[in-house]
Design an enzyme around this catalytic site. Structure first.
Site, PDB file in Angstrom:
ATOM      1  CG  LEU A  40       0.382   3.193   4.252  1.00  0.00           C
ATOM      2  CD1 LEU A  40      -0.432   4.262   4.959  1.00  0.00           C
ATOM      3  CD2 LEU A  40       0.903   2.153   5.236  1.00  0.00           C
ATOM      4  CG  ASP A  41      -3.274  -0.399  -1.972  1.00  0.00           C
ATOM      5  OD1 ASP A  41      -3.461  -1.535  -1.501  1.00  0.00           O
ATOM      6  OD2 ASP A  41      -3.992   0.090  -2.858  1.00  0.00           O
TER       7      ASP A  41
END
Length: 326
Positions: A121-122
């Site tokens: 998610l990053d």
């Protein structure tokens, strides 16, 4: 033993550390607990403390130890020598062959992460490193989620957190699935291939246009020399609807390897019975690791992430329509 400080500032402080029981380089990460610090940094640090011990393999730093917030919070992990992918941004656009090789290595690392039930998610250049042996290593799991752990970021904060230029549309609405990492990977490949981002970080009023795909400029508009097969892979990774994307990094990896094989120059004709030369260079390791994973991937619902029965078009749990099996 604590050595020199590697980094000061940001959401965490880093020190070199050594211990006689471990013969590899290590670092200690300590959250910034100063007055006025973003509380998300603390929650994200707790999330990384929970997730990192559950991960293994060459594509993540090896977890060593952690301290809780009652005394002194910290994480000790393997230190990956060298820097991140960020310096390559100074020489964009990169040659297609180089982007394909880098993309395959990062997709392989994400595939390994997804198989361990975690979503990063990053995903962005600053969170990708490379071992001396060539494997991509994902770092910084503060925004990540794990299927078997509570999502502290989602529980504590109503607003989405992430690196806006690389975030998938659904992340702006507080949703996150494996295909969210695929989208971020698509943004990264787009950036490396064209020297620009697919769009500027959207303002709140532009989110609906982002969800409809109206903000994305096709990569061949920015770089007309791109092979159509590579541009198509990037555009599919950037599909705004989750169901239209590659569902997991393993699917993206297979597409990248297939496109590379199609673009490779034909080898000279060889007599029957002769042995083909082995694959060499950056892709050999990727191909070898992919071959070791020839068992077919199970299908999971893009919405609720539960395992799907074979040959189903609708998730029996949340009733969301599913993309066809590939």
């Amino acid at each position: 033993e604590i050595g020199k400080q590697i980094r000061a500032g940001g959401m965490a402080l880093l020190w070199e550390v050594t211990h006689p029981a471990h013969d590899f380089p290590m670092l200690m990460k300590v959250p910034a607990l100063f007055e006025g610090e973003d509380p998300a940094a603390i929650v994200g640090f707790e999330m990384e403390q929970m997730i990192l011990p559950r991960l293994s393999g060459p594509h993540v730093p090896k977890f060593v130890a952690a301290g809780d917030f009652a005394v002194q919070p910290y994480i000790v992990m393997e230190r990956i020598p060298g820097g991140t992918l960020t310096p390559v941004l100074d020489r964009l656009p990169l040659p297609v062959d180089e982007v394909v090789a880098l993309g395959a290595k990062i997709a392989l690392a994400l595939d390994d992460l997804h198989r361990q039930h975690a979503v990063h998610l990053d995903v962005k250049p600053a969170n990708v490193m490379f071992r001396a042996t060539g494997e991509a290593v994902l770092i910084d799991f503060g925004l990540s989620s794990h299927a078997h752990l509570p999502d502290l970021m989602e529980e504590e904060f109503r607003l989405p957190y992430g690196s806006a230029p690389y975030m998938a549309p659904e992340q702006f609405h507080g949703k996150a699935v494996f295909a969210s990492d695929v989208y971020s990977m698509g943004v990264t490949m787009y950036q490396m291939l064209t020297g620009s981002m697919p769009y500027q970080p959207p303002a709140p009023r532009d989110l609906e246009r982002l969800m409809r795909g109206e903000l994305t400029t096709p990569p061949r508009v920015r770089n007309p020399r791109l092979p159509k097969s590579i541009a198509d892979i990037v555009m599919r990774a950037l599909e705004p609807a989750v169901a239209d994307r590659y569902q997991r990094a393993g699917e993206l990896l297979e597409a990248v390897l297939a496109a590379r094989a199609a673009l490779a120059p034909r080898r000279p004709w060889r007599a029957a019975g002769s042995v083909a030369p082995p694959a060499t260079g950056a892709m050999h390791d990727v191909q070898a690791r992919l071959k070791a994973r020839e068992a077919p991937l199970p299908r999971f619902c893009w919405h609720c992430d539960k395992a799907l029965p074979a040959r189903t078009d609708v998730c029996p749990f949340c009733r969301e329509p599913q993309p066809p099996a590939r």
